[in-house]
Structures are given as C-alpha cells and as structure tokens.
Design an enzyme around this catalytic site. Structure first.
Site, PDB file in Angstrom:
ATOM      1  N   ALA A  53       0.855  -1.179   0.000  1.00  0.00           N
ATOM      2  CA  ALA A  53       0.000   0.000   0.000  1.00  0.00           C
ATOM      3  C   ALA A  53       0.895   1.234   0.000  1.00  0.00           C
ATOM      4  O   ALA A  53       2.014   1.187   0.505  1.00  0.00           O
ATOM      5  CB  ALA A  53      -0.892  -0.007   1.237  1.00  0.00           C
ATOM      6  N   THR A  54       0.377   2.316  -0.557  1.00  0.00           N
ATOM      7  CA  THR A  54       1.272   3.470  -0.732  1.00  0.00           C
ATOM      8  C   THR A  54       0.874   4.675   0.114  1.00  0.00           C
ATOM      9  O   THR A  54       1.113   4.662   1.308  1.00  0.00           O
ATOM     10  CB  THR A  54       1.416   3.816  -2.218  1.00  0.00           C
ATOM     11  OG1 THR A  54       0.114   3.832  -2.825  1.00  0.00           O
ATOM     12  CG2 THR A  54       2.232   2.755  -2.934  1.00  0.00           C
ATOM     13  N   THR A  55       0.249   5.710  -0.436  1.00  0.00           N
ATOM     14  CA  THR A  55       0.265   7.012   0.221  1.00  0.00           C
ATOM     15  C   THR A  55      -0.976   7.330   1.050  1.00  0.00           C
ATOM     16  O   THR A  55      -2.101   7.199   0.574  1.00  0.00           O
ATOM     17  CB  THR A  55       0.474   8.113  -0.838  1.00  0.00           C
ATOM     18  OG1 THR A  55       1.594   7.763  -1.651  1.00  0.00           O
ATOM     19  CG2 THR A  55       0.731   9.452  -0.184  1.00  0.00           C
ATOM     20  N   LYS A  86      -7.333   1.766   2.142  1.00  0.00           N
ATOM     21  CA  LYS A  86      -6.245   1.814   3.119  1.00  0.00           C
ATOM     22  C   LYS A  86      -6.586   2.635   4.361  1.00  0.00           C
ATOM     23  O   LYS A  86      -5.811   2.652   5.312  1.00  0.00           O
ATOM     24  CB  LYS A  86      -4.998   2.419   2.461  1.00  0.00           C
ATOM     25  CG  LYS A  86      -4.605   1.773   1.145  1.00  0.00           C
ATOM     26  CD  LYS A  86      -3.556   2.575   0.431  1.00  0.00           C
ATOM     27  CE  LYS A  86      -3.367   2.066  -0.995  1.00  0.00           C
ATOM     28  NZ  LYS A  86      -2.420   2.895  -1.744  1.00  0.00           N
ATOM     29  N   ALA A 232       3.864   4.671  -7.708  1.00  0.00           N
ATOM     30  CA  ALA A 232       3.170   3.717  -6.841  1.00  0.00           C
ATOM     31  C   ALA A 232       1.887   4.295  -6.243  1.00  0.00           C
ATOM     32  O   ALA A 232       1.109   3.569  -5.638  1.00  0.00           O
ATOM     33  CB  ALA A 232       4.096   3.263  -5.713  1.00  0.00           C
TER      34      ALA A 232
END
Length: 279
Positions: A53-55, A86, A232
């Site tokens: 998972a990113t930001t 997320k 990403a």
C-alpha cells in the site's frame, strides 16, 4: 488452537476468567501464532511477495481531523490492486491508515479495531487518544522481525480527542516508525512512497485553523500531487470511477465521504489541474 479446547465443548479457562483489557495480550497467551509478528519467516527478504500500500495523508482542522489514502497497491513495477481501501475507522472517534505490506497492514488494522473494542467492553470506558496510539505502537513493535525481512507496516493514526481542553485542537495526528515509536504530528503528515510529494504540497497550502471541509479538499489535492510524481500512488481514475478514500473524525464521530461527494471533489481537482497543471 483447536487442540486447546475441552472435548466436552467447554471453553478453556483463559476464555472465561477476568483476563486483561488488552486483546493483543490475550491473543499472545492463547494463540500467539495468530499475531502478525509471531509467524516464522524463512531467511532472506520477503518484500516482493506481498503487494504494498502506498500514500496516506492526515490533516488536522479546527473542527476535527481528515485522513485520506489513494487506492493503488503495487508489487515492484506492477499494479497489484487498483481499488484497495487503506483508510478505516479504528473506533467511533479515530481513524487509521496503512502503508507498507498490504496484507499484514490490513491484519494489523483489524486487530487494532478489536483491541480498542475489547478494551472498551472490559473496562467500560474508551481509551484516551494517547492510549490508542500507544496500543498501536506496541503492535507495530511486535512486527519488527517481519519488518526487517521487508514486510514492514507503517500506519498513520488520527482522531478527535474528546478530552481536549481546546476543541479547535482536538484533531490530532500520530505517526510511527517500524520499531513502534509513536510521534505526534502537528498540522499535517503523510506516509508511504508518495509521502514526500504529498507533504511538499501540504507545506505550501496548509494553514492553521482550516475547517474539515477545507482539509478534505487539501487532502485530495495532496494525493493528486503525490500521484503526479510517484508511480506507486494512484491518482483519481475518472474512467473507472476510482477515487481516494477520505474519512473525517469530529465531535460527531467518524465519517467516510460518499461516492458522489468524493467523485465531485476529485473531478473538481482534475478540472482545476487542466487549467494549472502545476497546482
């Protein structure tokens, strides 16, 4: 774990005694293998085995706090998931967002939700916001072994502090490192691969005293900037109608922006960028 049960069908004593207010402590005693950080891993790095998972961005406002995340998960240079969620409610007045190893992050987030609910049922009272941050820090610390093999999880925690003496400062943000250190952040923060670009955007646009509604727009703008420079991080996908997940925590509790509301906001941001691509 099934072997621990009495053949008569009765629950073991551990399930019926007074126990502890910490569900994680209870689980470590009854079924430690179910904790994310207790599972044995083979030697070497396992970072490429799990989507990441990113930001995530968090912004404090005069009437609460905002937590927002993009929807993309990646495996190396490949997009593993376009619709990952997320950002989640931790309890009635707090939010948690995950960056890092997706599967372990989601499991840790769910365990954290149960931890807070368990405490409230056993003690008959809600943990303080600082107490919630410390419980999450302990879970991250328990995952240190996996983190050193590439399966790190770095959450971002935010909530409305019911005990705050000044309601305009009740929206609080906590960041963590992989060893479990909790740090209170003031104004805004971001984690994940695109965090450096999101924080750069927030640094220029954030002003103390903004409202939750203004912070929501600012969060979507910051995620757009992160997606613009970080492969990403996923930006608003108008074709597939995939938009960031944005949640707020105020005196009324937690709230996730509805599909129509966030789509209108995301399309507004994209329209503004057509006129001024640099922001």
């Amino acid at each position: 774990m099934a072997a621990a049960f009495d053949p008569s069908g009765r629950l073991p004593v551990a399930f019926t005694d007074s126990g502890t207010s910490s569900f994680t402590t209870f689980l470590s005693r009854v079924a430690p293998e179910m904790l994310p950080g207790r599972r044995p891993l083979p030697p070497g790095t396992a970072a490429e085995l799990s989507p990441h998972a990113t930001t995530i961005v968090a912004i404090s406002a005069s009437d609460g706090v905002v937590l927002a995340g993009d929807r993309r998960a990646t495996m190396g240079n490949m997009i593993a998931q376009r619709t990952m969620v997320k950002v989640h409610p931790a309890d009635a007045y707090s939010l948690v967002g995950i960056a890092g190893s997706a599967a372990i992050g989601l499991e840790m987030m769910r365990l954290f939700q149960v931890e807070l609910e368990h405490y409230e049922k056993i003690e008959g009272a809600m943990l303080s916001l600082d107490g919630k941050a410390n419980r999450l820090a302990a879970m991250i610390r328990g995952n240190l072994g996996a983190a050193m093999q590439g399966l790190a999880v770095v959450p971002l925690f935010a909530g409305y502090d019911l005990a705050a003496t000044d309601p305009t400062r009740a929206g609080r943000i906590f960041s963590f490192d992989v060893t479990g250190g909790p740090y209170e952040e003031y104004g805004y923060d971001a984690v994940g691969s695109g965090s450096i670009f999101a924080k750069s955007a927030l640094k220029k646009r954030y002003r103390p005293g903004i409202t939750v509604d203004e912070a929501v727009r600012l969060a979507v703008d910051a995620l757009y900037d992160a997606a613009d420079d970080d492969t990403a991080t996923g930006g608003p996908d108008l074709i597939r109608r995939i938009y960031p997940v944005v949640m707020t925590a105020t005196a009324e509790g937690t709230h996730r922006l509805g599909e129509e509301e966030i789509s209108a906001l995301a399309e507004s941001v994209v329209t503004a960028r057509r006129e001024n691509p640099g922001g």
